[in-house]
Scaffold this motif. Structure first.
Motif, PDB file in Angstrom:
ATOM      1  N   LEU A 117       0.832  -1.206   0.000  1.00  0.00           N
ATOM      2  CA  LEU A 117       0.000   0.000   0.000  1.00  0.00           C
ATOM      3  C   LEU A 117       0.871   1.263   0.000  1.00  0.00           C
ATOM      4  O   LEU A 117       0.568   2.243  -0.685  1.00  0.00           O
ATOM      5  CB  LEU A 117      -0.936  -0.003   1.203  1.00  0.00           C
ATOM      6  CG  LEU A 117      -2.138  -0.946   1.128  1.00  0.00           C
ATOM      7  CD1 LEU A 117      -2.873  -0.990   2.469  1.00  0.00           C
ATOM      8  CD2 LEU A 117      -3.096  -0.496   0.017  1.00  0.00           C
ATOM      9  N   LEU A 118       1.954   1.219   0.784  1.00  0.00           N
ATOM     10  CA  LEU A 118       2.853   2.382   0.829  1.00  0.00           C
ATOM     11  C   LEU A 118       3.490   2.631  -0.531  1.00  0.00           C
ATOM     12  O   LEU A 118       3.582   3.776  -0.996  1.00  0.00           O
ATOM     13  CB  LEU A 118       3.938   2.170   1.885  1.00  0.00           C
ATOM     14  CG  LEU A 118       3.548   2.440   3.340  1.00  0.00           C
ATOM     15  CD1 LEU A 118       4.644   1.961   4.287  1.00  0.00           C
ATOM     16  CD2 LEU A 118       3.296   3.938   3.547  1.00  0.00           C
ATOM     17  N   LEU A 119       3.945   1.590  -1.189  1.00  0.00           N
ATOM     18  CA  LEU A 119       4.613   1.750  -2.484  1.00  0.00           C
ATOM     19  C   LEU A 119       3.612   2.136  -3.573  1.00  0.00           C
ATOM     20  O   LEU A 119       3.951   2.933  -4.477  1.00  0.00           O
ATOM     21  CB  LEU A 119       5.326   0.459  -2.865  1.00  0.00           C
ATOM     22  CG  LEU A 119       6.124   0.517  -4.163  1.00  0.00           C
ATOM     23  CD1 LEU A 119       7.203   1.594  -4.108  1.00  0.00           C
ATOM     24  CD2 LEU A 119       6.743  -0.839  -4.478  1.00  0.00           C
ATOM     25  N   ASP A 120       2.398   1.610  -3.501  1.00  0.00           N
ATOM     26  CA  ASP A 120       1.330   1.957  -4.451  1.00  0.00           C
ATOM     27  C   ASP A 120       1.764   1.745  -5.908  1.00  0.00           C
ATOM     28  O   ASP A 120       1.558   2.595  -6.773  1.00  0.00           O
ATOM     29  CB  ASP A 120       0.896   3.411  -4.220  1.00  0.00           C
ATOM     30  CG  ASP A 120      -0.413   3.743  -4.923  1.00  0.00           C
ATOM     31  OD1 ASP A 120      -1.212   2.805  -5.184  1.00  0.00           O
ATOM     32  OD2 ASP A 120      -0.623   4.932  -5.232  1.00  0.00           O
ATOM     33  N   ASP A 121       2.405   0.608  -6.172  1.00  0.00           N
ATOM     34  CA  ASP A 121       2.834   0.240  -7.535  1.00  0.00           C
ATOM     35  C   ASP A 121       3.796   1.235  -8.186  1.00  0.00           C
ATOM     36  O   ASP A 121       3.927   1.270  -9.421  1.00  0.00           O
ATOM     37  CB  ASP A 121       1.617   0.055  -8.456  1.00  0.00           C
ATOM     38  CG  ASP A 121       0.943  -1.289  -8.242  1.00  0.00           C
ATOM     39  OD1 ASP A 121       1.605  -2.213  -7.708  1.00  0.00           O
ATOM     40  OD2 ASP A 121      -0.247  -1.406  -8.582  1.00  0.00           O
ATOM     41  N   ASP A 122       4.475   2.051  -7.379  1.00  0.00           N
ATOM     42  CA  ASP A 122       5.424   3.021  -7.943  1.00  0.00           C
ATOM     43  C   ASP A 122       6.811   2.375  -8.021  1.00  0.00           C
ATOM     44  O   ASP A 122       7.721   2.694  -7.256  1.00  0.00           O
ATOM     45  CB  ASP A 122       5.458   4.286  -7.074  1.00  0.00           C
ATOM     46  CG  ASP A 122       6.234   5.421  -7.726  1.00  0.00           C
ATOM     47  OD1 ASP A 122       6.768   5.212  -8.834  1.00  0.00           O
ATOM     48  OD2 ASP A 122       6.313   6.513  -7.125  1.00  0.00           O
ATOM     49  N   TRP A 123       6.983   1.469  -8.998  1.00  0.00           N
ATOM     50  CA  TRP A 123       8.206   0.683  -9.104  1.00  0.00           C
ATOM     51  C   TRP A 123       9.383   1.471  -9.701  1.00  0.00           C
ATOM     52  O   TRP A 123      10.522   0.989  -9.685  1.00  0.00           O
ATOM     53  CB  TRP A 123       7.944  -0.575  -9.930  1.00  0.00           C
ATOM     54  CG  TRP A 123       6.906  -1.437  -9.298  1.00  0.00           C
ATOM     55  CD1 TRP A 123       5.601  -1.566  -9.652  1.00  0.00           C
ATOM     56  CD2 TRP A 123       7.088  -2.270  -8.145  1.00  0.00           C
ATOM     57  NE1 TRP A 123       4.931  -2.422  -8.810  1.00  0.00           N
ATOM     58  CE2 TRP A 123       5.822  -2.884  -7.874  1.00  0.00           C
ATOM     59  CE3 TRP A 123       8.175  -2.585  -7.320  1.00  0.00           C
ATOM     60  CZ2 TRP A 123       5.640  -3.764  -6.802  1.00  0.00           C
ATOM     61  CZ3 TRP A 123       7.985  -3.470  -6.273  1.00  0.00           C
ATOM     62  CH2 TRP A 123       6.724  -4.051  -6.014  1.00  0.00           C
ATOM     63  N   THR A 124       9.154   2.669 -10.200  1.00  0.00           N
ATOM     64  CA  THR A 124      10.260   3.493 -10.735  1.00  0.00           C
ATOM     65  C   THR A 124      10.712   4.551  -9.730  1.00  0.00           C
ATOM     66  O   THR A 124      11.519   5.421 -10.057  1.00  0.00           O
ATOM     67  CB  THR A 124       9.833   4.202 -12.038  1.00  0.00           C
ATOM     68  OG1 THR A 124       8.764   5.123 -11.745  1.00  0.00           O
ATOM     69  CG2 THR A 124       9.378   3.194 -13.076  1.00  0.00           C
ATOM     70  N   LEU A 125      10.211   4.479  -8.507  1.00  0.00           N
ATOM     71  CA  LEU A 125      10.499   5.503  -7.495  1.00  0.00           C
ATOM     72  C   LEU A 125      11.999   5.632  -7.242  1.00  0.00           C
ATOM     73  O   LEU A 125      12.551   6.748  -7.273  1.00  0.00           O
ATOM     74  CB  LEU A 125       9.774   5.154  -6.197  1.00  0.00           C
ATOM     75  CG  LEU A 125      10.005   6.097  -5.010  1.00  0.00           C
ATOM     76  CD1 LEU A 125       9.512   7.490  -5.339  1.00  0.00           C
ATOM     77  CD2 LEU A 125       9.299   5.560  -3.758  1.00  0.00           C
ATOM     78  N   GLU A 126      12.670   4.524  -6.994  1.00  0.00           N
ATOM     79  CA  GLU A 126      14.116   4.575  -6.715  1.00  0.00           C
ATOM     80  C   GLU A 126      14.869   5.168  -7.896  1.00  0.00           C
ATOM     81  O   GLU A 126      15.749   6.030  -7.724  1.00  0.00           O
ATOM     82  CB  GLU A 126      14.632   3.173  -6.411  1.00  0.00           C
ATOM     83  CG  GLU A 126      16.135   3.154  -6.134  1.00  0.00           C
ATOM     84  CD  GLU A 126      16.711   1.750  -6.180  1.00  0.00           C
ATOM     85  OE1 GLU A 126      17.609   1.464  -5.374  1.00  0.00           O
ATOM     86  OE2 GLU A 126      16.277   0.955  -7.045  1.00  0.00           O
ATOM     87  N   GLU A 127      14.541   4.747  -9.088  1.00  0.00           N
ATOM     88  CA  GLU A 127      15.243   5.226 -10.286  1.00  0.00           C
ATOM     89  C   GLU A 127      15.102   6.741 -10.438  1.00  0.00           C
ATOM     90  O   GLU A 127      16.075   7.436 -10.751  1.00  0.00           O
ATOM     91  CB  GLU A 127      14.683   4.515 -11.522  1.00  0.00           C
ATOM     92  CG  GLU A 127      15.357   4.925 -12.825  1.00  0.00           C
ATOM     93  CD  GLU A 127      14.730   4.261 -14.037  1.00  0.00           C
ATOM     94  OE1 GLU A 127      15.201   4.528 -15.159  1.00  0.00           O
ATOM     95  OE2 GLU A 127      13.754   3.496 -13.862  1.00  0.00           O
ATOM     96  N   ARG A 128      13.893   7.262 -10.203  1.00  0.00           N
ATOM     97  CA  ARG A 128      13.666   8.709 -10.349  1.00  0.00           C
ATOM     98  C   ARG A 128      14.444   9.490  -9.283  1.00  0.00           C
ATOM     99  O   ARG A 128      14.989  10.567  -9.565  1.00  0.00           O
ATOM    100  CB  ARG A 128      12.174   9.028 -10.264  1.00  0.00           C
ATOM    101  CG  ARG A 128      11.333   8.372 -11.357  1.00  0.00           C
ATOM    102  CD  ARG A 128       9.983   9.057 -11.553  1.00  0.00           C
ATOM    103  NE  ARG A 128       9.282   9.314 -10.315  1.00  0.00           N
ATOM    104  CZ  ARG A 128       8.519   8.442  -9.657  1.00  0.00           C
ATOM    105  NH1 ARG A 128       8.400   7.188 -10.144  1.00  0.00           N
ATOM    106  NH2 ARG A 128       7.900   8.757  -8.543  1.00  0.00           N
TER     107      ARG A 128
END
Length: 533
Positions: free
Chosen positions: A107-118
């Motif tokens: 839930l915290l990540l909310d499918d944002d799998w490019t967060l680290e890269e950005r």
């Protein structure tokens, strides 16, 4: 984008900083906010960002601004990820990668799998690729802290940005990136800065003072040109006033002399004609009344003109009232003062510079010391002064007196008063009244002589340091300035620029302020390279 109506702020100590300010910021506009130190520029930004509560009035914004503050020490306990506003999400992301795919983490990540890269891309853009995403700010340099906030700005992509002295502590390449961002962005910007290159990128200039907010429809150069024209007109009015006052005083004296001669001739004529004494007394009283009336008319006129002239002189900009008058160096031009050959220094068993450094400083040189953040500019200065020992190489010095002024003006003694500080540097044995006159010339009125040095603003410390330089019997063999424009308002930068430009001795200056470097007449530069290990 923003509307401020009748806003005011009172310090907790009940002193009013400003009141009844009104201004508005249109979407997409780029505005520079300038003013003297202490006028409340940073406070305005903090009020807009809700870091401070208004005392009066209200501020309405369409979106929450992203705020890059000037002072960053209060964020030392935070991580890079926290400044980016995604610490919880990133910790959830790494937990999931480690196999802890709980519902809470998902839930915290909310499918944002490019967060680290950005996040990493934003850090890399601002030359912070060496930092970990969970690095603490307390372990970062001043320049790195500023760039972390700028990287967070790049990451969040806000529509409204508040920048408070963002170029402080930035090296030249980072300043160039910041300037490029300001040029190209469509965001709404409100900028507080003394960096004239950044100020010239803005569309409007707002000037905050004790009388309110003045708005000029152009960049800083346009504003400065308008002020220059106004100052020239003021100076012309003063000159005309001085000329008119001289003429009025001359006329007053001539009229009085003429009246006295007429009275004397009349008295002699009356005595010769045998006029009765009682009639002569009556005529004398009448003459005296006439003379007194004439004197009163001229006196009132002269007094009125004097008051007007005093008001005009008081309206002169502070910088035009200052007199520097540095003593000339006794050294002949070209004498070698410092000769550093193949020097290097080690930290943690590693060389600070990728190759040994050699530099020769001669009397009369004006050298800019350049290098990226972390390249060891301050360390190099300490080596030249003999405060550190080189690990390799040698340094020969022929210095009688070198003066080092850092950005904190630590050469000033914080426990002394303004007057005591001035007297402590008075090795020319100037008399007490002359020292006080010199302080007045550097805009320290009598009521400020008893103020402690540690309560002075950056601009005041700069003026006091310059005043102390003029009290020296001889000019320093070598004057070293380390980022001297940091934390100064634009007015103080202009005063400093004029003073350093007039300084007749040898100069070594560390500065990323290109306008300042150009205007003080630097002749050469020495570049330090960073050892990326």
């Amino acid at each position: 984008m923003l509307i401020a109506q009748h806003i005011g702020y009172t310090h907790p100590g009940k002193s009013i900083l400003f009141s009844d300010l009104n201004f508005s910021l249109a979407s997409g506009s780029k505005v520079a906010l300038i003013g003297h130190n202490g006028s409340g520029k940073s406070t305005v930004l903090r009020l807009i960002s809700n870091e401070l509560a208004l005392t009066t009035g209200q501020i309405t914004t369409e979106s929450s601004p992203f705020y890059v503050p000037q002072l960053l020490g209060q964020y030392n306990h935070l991580t890079v990820a926290a400044i980016f506003g995604v610490e919880k999400q990133l910790r959830a992301y790494y937990a999931i990668l480690d196999g802890d795919a709980t519902e809470e983490n998902l839930l915290l990540l909310d499918d944002d799998w490019t967060l680290e890269e950005r996040c990493l891309n934003a850090l890399a853009h601002w030359d912070l690729g060496h930092l970990g995403i969970f690095s603490l700010l307390e372990n970062c340099s001043g320049g790195e802290k500023t760039k972390i906030f700028l990287a967070a700005m790049s990451f969040q992509k806000p529509s409204f940005i508040l920048l408070d002295e963002p170029s402080n502590h930035l090296d030249s390449s980072s300043r160039a990136k910041l300037a490029q961002f300001i040029k190209s962005t469509a965001c709404t910007l409100l900028l507080v800065s003394h960096d004239r290159q950044l100020l010239d990128l803005m569309d409007e200039t707002w000037v905050l003072s004790a009388t309110g907010m003045a708005i000029f429809g152009g960049n800083y150069s346009f504003y400065a040109e308008q002020q220059s024209l106004a100052d020239a007109a003021l100076e012309q009015s003063i000159q005309h006033g001085e000329k008119a006052l001289r003429k009025a005083k001359e006329k007053e004296r001539a009229t009085l002399v003429r009246q006295q001669k007429q009275d004397a001739r009349g008295k002699k004529k009356q005595e010769k004609a045998g006029v009765a004494r009682i009639m002569m007394n009556t005529m004398r009283n009448s003459a005296e009344k006439s003379t007194s009336k004439t004197q009163a008319v001229h006196h009132d006129k002269v007094n009125g003109m004097s008051r007007t002239l005093t008001e005009l002189r008081m309206a002169r900009p502070d910088s035009s009232k200052m007199r520097f008058g540095f003593a000339n160096s006794a050294l002949h031009r070209g004498k070698v003062l410092v000769d550093a050959q193949a020097i290097n220094i080690q930290f943690d068993a590693h060389d600070l510079w990728p190759a040994p450094l050699s530099l020769q400083i001669k009397s009369g040189d004006r050298i800019v010391l350049k290098g990226e953040n972390g390249s060891g500019k301050t360390t190099f200065i300490q080596l030249l002064l003999g405060n550190l020992n080189a690990y390799t190489g040698s340094i020969a010095r022929q210095l009688t007196h070198a003066l080092y002024i850092d950005q904190d003006y630590s050469l000033l003694e914080s426990n002394l008063t303004v007057y005591e500080q001035a007297q402590s540097t008075n090795d020319a044995n100037i008399e007490e009244h002359q020292v006080k006159t010199r302080l007045d010339q550097f805009l320290f009125a009598q009521e400020s002589w008893s103020k402690k040095v540690d309560v002075l603003s950056g601009g005041e410390k700069m003026r006091l340091a310059l005043c102390c330089l003029t009290l020296k019997n001889t000019t320093a063999d070598l004057l070293i300035l380390d980022e001297p424009t940091n934390n100064l308002d634009i007015h103080s930068v202009e005063i400093l620029t004029r003073a350093v430009a007039e300084f007749p001795g040898t100069l070594l200056v560390v500065s990323h302020d290109q306008t300042f470097i150009e205007e003080i007449g630097m002749e050469s530069e020495f570049l330090l390279s960073k050892n990326d290990r």
